[in-house]
Design an enzyme around this catalytic site. Sequence first.
Site, mmCIF file in Angstrom:
data_model
loop_
_atom_site.group_PDB
_atom_site.id
_atom_site.type_symbol
_atom_site.label_atom_id
_atom_site.label_comp_id
_atom_site.label_asym_id
_atom_site.label_seq_id
_atom_site.Cartn_x
_atom_site.Cartn_y
_atom_site.Cartn_z
ATOM 1 C CB SER A 144 -13.436 -1.652 -17.128
ATOM 2 O OG SER A 144 -12.533 -2.237 -16.195
ATOM 3 C CE1 TYR A 156 -11.041 3.505 -16.455
ATOM 4 C CE2 TYR A 156 -11.198 1.422 -15.283
ATOM 5 C CZ TYR A 156 -11.018 2.123 -16.453
ATOM 6 O OH TYR A 156 -10.819 1.438 -17.633
#
Length: 255
Positions: A144, A156
């Site tokens: 990501s 995350y």
Amino acid sequence: MTVLTGRTALVTGASRGIGRAIAERLAADGALVAVHYGSNETAARATVAAIEQAGGQAFAVRADLAETAELAALFAGLRDGLAGRPLDILVNNAAVIDYTGTIEGATPEAFDRLFAVNVRAPLFIVQRALQLMPDGSRIVNVSSGVTWFATPDVVYGMSKGALNVLTRSLAHTQGKRGITVNTVSPGITETDMNTWLAESPEAARGVANMVALGRHGQPADIADAVAFFASDDGRWVTGQTLEVNGGLWLGPPTP
């Protein structure tokens, strides 16, 4: 194209979103694809059906990646579906996000679950998969952009940073076998994690203003990059992170 004819692939988290797009693209390129899902069997079956209707080959395999014990079932289903064939391509795509995982809101329980799916599972999937993979195989990890731009969702981001480290280490250790290991790092892409892109035209316009190519991403944009790494065209690329983001935050908007 049929550049992957005769090859096999496992795509984790392949029932929806980016994972489904990756599974469909690899199948369109000729691979037999194992479509992994965690709980949504209906979506997984729909992905398999779509691949078969398009002339490809696929089968579904289930495992809750938050539970290490379920990896045995994942690989039992994979072996059954492969029917004696090796595994040529592994795509670690499955991930979860917890928007409460900020520095203020993170809890040990949520942290453990997120790292279990996003970090622990890919590590131990690779460990098992390498036993099925011949020399010259491909591993692609889906990370990501939050590994290089800051968001409040620190847990995350930390998990995806760990995945990038996994890529570099594996590329180094598996190079002697000719196995390439790379990361595809999506930018702001329309998926179940980012439903606000479809729900809010104003938000979508805001993203477009941050992207040089003037739009947010679609799952197929990411799948096409994965397909490059999975193909022979990517044979001399390993240990790399490819930012697939349309030119996110390259600079202030041009007039």
